[in-house]
Design an enzyme around this catalytic site. Sequence first.
Site, mmCIF file in Angstrom:
data_model
loop_
_atom_site.group_PDB
_atom_site.id
_atom_site.type_symbol
_atom_site.label_atom_id
_atom_site.label_comp_id
_atom_site.label_asym_id
_atom_site.label_seq_id
_atom_site.Cartn_x
_atom_site.Cartn_y
_atom_site.Cartn_z
ATOM 1 N N HIS A 1 63.012 39.476 37.511
ATOM 2 C CA HIS A 1 62.985 40.203 36.245
ATOM 3 C C HIS A 1 64.341 40.203 35.557
ATOM 4 C CE1 HIS A 1 59.392 42.374 38.242
ATOM 5 N NE2 HIS A 1 58.996 41.326 37.572
ATOM 6 N N CYS B 1 75.772 36.252 19.320
ATOM 7 C CA CYS B 1 76.484 35.330 20.202
ATOM 8 C C CYS B 1 77.812 34.893 19.584
ATOM 9 C CB CYS B 1 75.576 34.120 20.426
ATOM 10 S SG CYS B 1 76.301 32.770 21.338
ATOM 11 N N CYS C 1 77.319 30.828 18.732
ATOM 12 C CA CYS C 1 76.432 30.280 17.696
ATOM 13 C C CYS C 1 75.852 31.335 16.762
ATOM 14 C CB CYS C 1 75.301 29.482 18.352
ATOM 15 S SG CYS C 1 73.990 30.512 19.029
ATOM 16 N N ASN D 1 59.557 50.107 54.635
ATOM 17 C CA ASN D 1 59.074 50.863 53.495
ATOM 18 C C ASN D 1 58.926 52.335 53.864
ATOM 19 O OD1 ASN D 1 58.719 49.298 51.078
ATOM 20 N ND2 ASN D 1 57.066 48.170 52.097
HETATM 21 ZN ZN LIG Z 1 74.353 31.355 21.146
#
Ligand SMILES: [Zn+2]
Length: 278
Positions: free
Chosen positions: A122, A155, A158, A242
């Site tokens: 995840h 970012c 970019c 557990n």
């Molecule tokens: Zn980027």
Amino acid sequence: MYTEEEIKKAAKDIVGAEKIVALTGAGISTESGIPDFRGTDGLWTKYDPDDFTYSKFLQDPAKYWKMSLELGELLLSLEPKPNLAHLALARLEELGKLRCVITQNVDGLHQVAGNTEVIEFHGNLRRVVCIACGERFPHDLAMEKASNGELPPRCDKCKGILKPDAVLFEEPIPRYALDRSLEEARNCDLMIVVGTSAVVYPAAELPRIAKERDGYHASFFGLYQPRRVMDYKKGAKVIEINAEPTPLTGIVSDYLIEGKAGEILPKILKEVERLLGF
Ligand SMILES: [Zn+2]
């Protein structure tokens, strides 16, 4: 509650095995004070999970980051640290007794503890990823941008929109994580399941795949084709640590050591070190 015999048995199994993997879930991190998101005091009593879906993110990333600022403050205020269970797994890797950790958690605590081979189903909340170029940055950088009013944060390379590198609801699980965990499950000779009831796909499949080893001609995209009848005797050993019995107990797992991972794993580690002559 666990017994000393069970601790010794697990240590012996670990010393005798060659390819060991651990599968971890929320239960290992609740002992570090990370709230179970779905519990009665969980974050989802305060926030609507529907606001954290991938499509909502793409619709309005600025809104997402505003919520994230509030949430981030909440999570940072908890200052989660790895607990003795995380540290014991890191030491097992150091001893050559753990190939990798496959985790359902997004807290990054296995890496903080020192594990270098961590497969994250995840993702990881300590990182952000640019949805345009794929570059990853520390989460703090994005939070700094957001708190300076850059919403959504972008970012540096970019100017693409940054997204937490954790898998949002409805977002597919990263393929490399699926492929690699499947490979590890098929090849291991011992799987240690810690703090997870393993009922949620795909984590739920891994102990079964380990147990049956090459019994599945598997693709992680839903097409499991058993090559032959299940033969659990040929597969890996599965140890469960557990707080209570799970759907794996007595069916897939060879045995359950019932109790707190933060107590049980250090005891097992101590016995492993003794057997290895440390
Ligand atoms: Zn980027």
